[in-house]
Design an enzyme around this catalytic site. Structure first.
Site, short mmCIF file in Angstrom:
data_model
loop_
_atom_site.label_atom_id
_atom_site.label_comp_id
_atom_site.label_asym_id
_atom_site.label_seq_id
_atom_site.Cartn_x
_atom_site.Cartn_y
_atom_site.Cartn_z
N GLY A 1 -5.18 3.56 -7.84
CA GLY A 1 -5.40 3.81 -9.26
C GLY A 1 -4.49 4.87 -9.86
CG ASP B 1 -2.00 0.93 1.25
OD1 ASP B 1 -1.99 1.84 0.40
OD2 ASP B 1 -2.90 0.82 2.11
CG ASP C 1 -9.53 3.14 1.61
OD1 ASP C 1 -8.73 2.96 0.66
OD2 ASP C 1 -9.18 3.10 2.81
C1 GLA Z 1 -5.47 2.28 2.93
C2 GLA Z 1 -6.02 1.15 2.07
C3 GLA Z 1 -7.01 0.35 2.88
C4 GLA Z 1 -6.34 -0.21 4.13
C5 GLA Z 1 -5.72 0.93 4.93
C6 GLA Z 1 -4.85 0.40 6.06
O1 GLA Z 1 -6.46 3.20 3.26
O2 GLA Z 1 -6.61 1.67 0.91
O3 GLA Z 1 -7.55 -0.70 2.09
O4 GLA Z 1 -5.37 -1.13 3.75
O5 GLA Z 1 -4.90 1.74 4.12
O6 GLA Z 1 -4.23 1.42 6.79
#
Ligand code: GLA
Length: 637
Positions: free
Chosen positions: A430, A388, A451
């Site tokens: 994205g 991430d 999210d």
């Molecule tokens: C981001 C991701 C989420 C999750 C959080 C965790 O917001 O997009 O899916 O993994 O981090 O901190």
């Protein structure tokens, strides 16, 4: 005389009681982000539109819908509406709509942030149900902090009934609810791995236990456990094997062919199915919750329908030891033991990190420790990594194409150099059209959006927004519109039932299956109700998701707020979804020519497992608001 009449009219106008909407129960308000607030904006500040404050009002967020029972006892609705001044990094655009008994009574122009509040007035005499709607202005819901300033209802003179905020009844859609008891081998029916690395595949088989399994034609290096149906070992070389699996229990027996592919990184040949901790537990995840997820994956039967991955999201990390090796925090005392536990059930364990120094939740990231981390994951027995971006934004504040790819290439090489097959999930929302290059950097799937949350606006905005991404998906590399929001979710520790209505949940699972998206359940598996289980375990729906051809659906037609999407399947049939994004029930029509078909076609309804018959030119059905129908259309032979 005239003065008397005027005074009487005024008296009459003002005679009825004024009810401010902020005195009603706001729990039934449906909205795209957070919850509605009395006398405050959605973010909890005093309501303010273009510098003007309002003592009364309701702060909400597009898209929102709120129904109030009036019992025919009101005469008028009035408000001053606009986008709240509160700080957020972008500018919202919204449209306010007032409906009475399903008819539109008033609608504003498009309103932008910073524009003066507009008056909204609607005559309500005789109206039984008032519905207040905030639309997103056509540009998605981001930053749409919408205020109904001074919103009030004027009651008829002497009215006894009081307005009452209500949650409209949303009947459950008719979907198959029963679980099979005789053996049936479900999906996925294709799996793969790198020769020489550990291999694990739990033959997905529904039916009561005990069960006896047998396999013919297993490739060298693999063995089947006859009582659990788990195939493990390590492939001896490259190739593709059609393995005939038989399963039998006291009620019957079945056979199916499962294809095993041996090749470097032959992973995620169908979209991964599993569970991820974030949408339910977020920071409250720990070892026992992950074990419980694995237990319930099997106990609920979901593992028999193909759900395999148990993924720990953010907040498991501690710092590093003197050698720079990543440590787990007190919530995860022994990651290797946890992986062994998950594997003992034939399931796989996923983990999470960031290419930056910190993860999104502020825990230790992998920056400059990629190889150490990948080797550590392999040592523990990890099978999947969600990687991430987050604080990598501090390393590369304005990344160009190469800079976006770089950290993902580094980790790809580290993972591939490790001793295990680790499915690689890219998460960077994205940026830079990741779908165009995610495959090149080794991604098995990549998030295409921000999210998700459990609102119609979020789910539908994201899901229907995938319309142009079909060309980029295929076996081994999938678009990922984020995890599922059915069942009890809540980003922990406390959970609530998904705020999606039952029909919206059918739309959610239909869309994600049509889109060949990973199916990562985001709810507490130990608290699933019958409906949630039925939604997640419909093998006819899941067989579309897991179709080996791996073609993602595209939109084929659109009329008003109804849409038809389709994807070709391996056996020559077509999966067709009828969607109704509108607020009222609508007829949705799929014409065969729009699907490239001619002649009579058999139609099967996948959600309720019924054959609908054969149709000459097309098929049409009434679809409830925000609902979906999923079909398999097969040419008549
Ligand atoms: C981001 C991701 C989420 C999750 C959080 C965790 O917001 O997009 O899916 O993994 O981090 O901190």
């Amino acid at each position: 005389m005239i003065i008397q009449a005027l005074t009487a009219a005024l008296l009459c106008l003002h005679a009825g009681e004024t009810i401010y909407l902020d005195t009603l129960d706001l729990a039934p308000v449906e909205q795209g982000w957070k919850t509605a607030q009395a006398r405050l904006s959605v973010d909890g500040n005093a309501i303010s539109i273009a510098g003007k404050g309002f003592g009364h009002g309701v702060g909400t967020h597009a898209r929102s819908e709120w129904t109030i029972d009036l019992f025919g006892a009101a005469t008028a609705f009035d408000a001053m509406v606009g986008v709240d001044d509160e700080f957020c990094s972008g500018d919202g655009t919204v449209v306010f709509v007032v409906m009475g008994d399903g008819k539109e009574l008033a609608r504003t122009e498009l309103i932008k942030k910073g524009e003066a509040a507009r008056p909204v007035h609607a005559e309500l005499t005789g109206v039984k149900k008032l519905t207040l709607v905030v639309e997103d202005g056509g540009d998605g819901i981001n930053y749409d902090h919408a205020d109904w300033g001074d919103a009030r209802i004027t009651m008829a003179d002497g009215a006894k009934a009081k307005p009452r905020s209500t949650k409209p009844a949303r009947p459950y859609p008719r979907i198959a609810m029963t679980q099979p008891t005789a053996p049936a081998i479900t999906q996925p029916r294709i799996t793969g791995g790198t020769p020489g690395k550990p291999f694990l595949y739990r033959v997905p088989t529904t039916g009561v236990r005990p069960m006896h399994f047998a396999a013919k034609g297993l490739p060298k290096g693999l063995a089947l456990d006859e009582s659990t149906g788990v195939i493990s070992g390590s492939l001896a070389g490259d190739g593709s094997w059609d393995v005939k699996i038989a399963a039998r229990n006291e009620l019957g027996s079945t056979e199916a062919v499962v294809t095993i592919v041996g090749g470097a990184n032959a992973l995620a040949l169908t979209p991964p199915m599993g569970w991820n901790s974030w949408n339910c537990w977020a920071g409250a995840v720990d070892d026992s919750k992950v074990r419980a997820a694995a237990d319930w994956m099997v106990r609920s039967g979901l593992a028999d329908h193909g759900f395999t991955y148990i993924n720990i999201d953010d907040t498991w990390e501690a710092g590093r030891d003197e050698q720079g090796r990543i440590l787990t925090n007190e919530k995860f005392p022994d990651m290797k033991a946890l992986a062994d536990y998950v594997h003992s059930k034939g399931l796989k364990l996923g983990i999470y990190s960031s290419p930056g120094p910190q993860t999104c939740a502020g825990y230790e990231g992998s920056y400059q420790h990629e190889k150490l981390d990948a080797d550590r994951y392999a040592e523990w027995g990890i099978d999947l990594l969600k990687y991430d971006w987050c604080s990598y934004g501090n390393i590369e504040p304005k990344p160009d194409h190469a800079a976006l790819m770089k950290p993902y290439v580094t980790m790809r090489d580290a993972l591939r150099g490790s001793s295990r097959d680790i499915v690689y999930s890219l998460c960077q929302y994205g940026m830079g059209n990741v779908w165009e290059w995610g495959d090149e950097v080794g991604g098995n799937y990549w998030r295409t959006t921000g999210d998700i949350n459990d609102s119609w606006a979020s789910m539908a905005g994201i899901g229907f927004g995938q319309a142009d991404l079909a060309p980029y998906a295929g076996p081994g590399h999938w678009n990922d519109p984020d995890m599922l929001v059915v069942g009890k979710v809540g980003w922990g520790p406390s959970l609530h039932d998904s705020r999606l209505t039952p029909d919206e949940q059918v739309t959610h699972i239909t869309l994600w299956s049509m889109l060949a998206s990973p199916l990562l359940i985001g709810c507490d598996l130990s608290q699933m109700d019958q409906f949630t289980l039925a939604l997640l375990s419909n093998d006819e729906v899941l067989s579309v998701s897991q179709d080996p051809l791996g073609k993602q659906a595209s939109r084929v037609s659109q009329e008003g707020e109804t849409e038809v999407w389709a994807r070709p399947l391996e056996d020559g049939s077509i999966a067709v979804a009828l969607f109704n994004r509108g607020r009222e029930t609508a007829q949705v029509v799929a014409m065969w020519d729009a699907l490239g078909l001619s002649g009579r076609q058999h139609v099967r309804d996948l959600w309720n497992h019924t054959d609908q018959g054969a149709f000459e030119r097309g098929y049409s059905l009434e679809v409830p608001r925000h609902g979906a129908v999923m079909l398999r259309v097969t040419p008549e032979r």
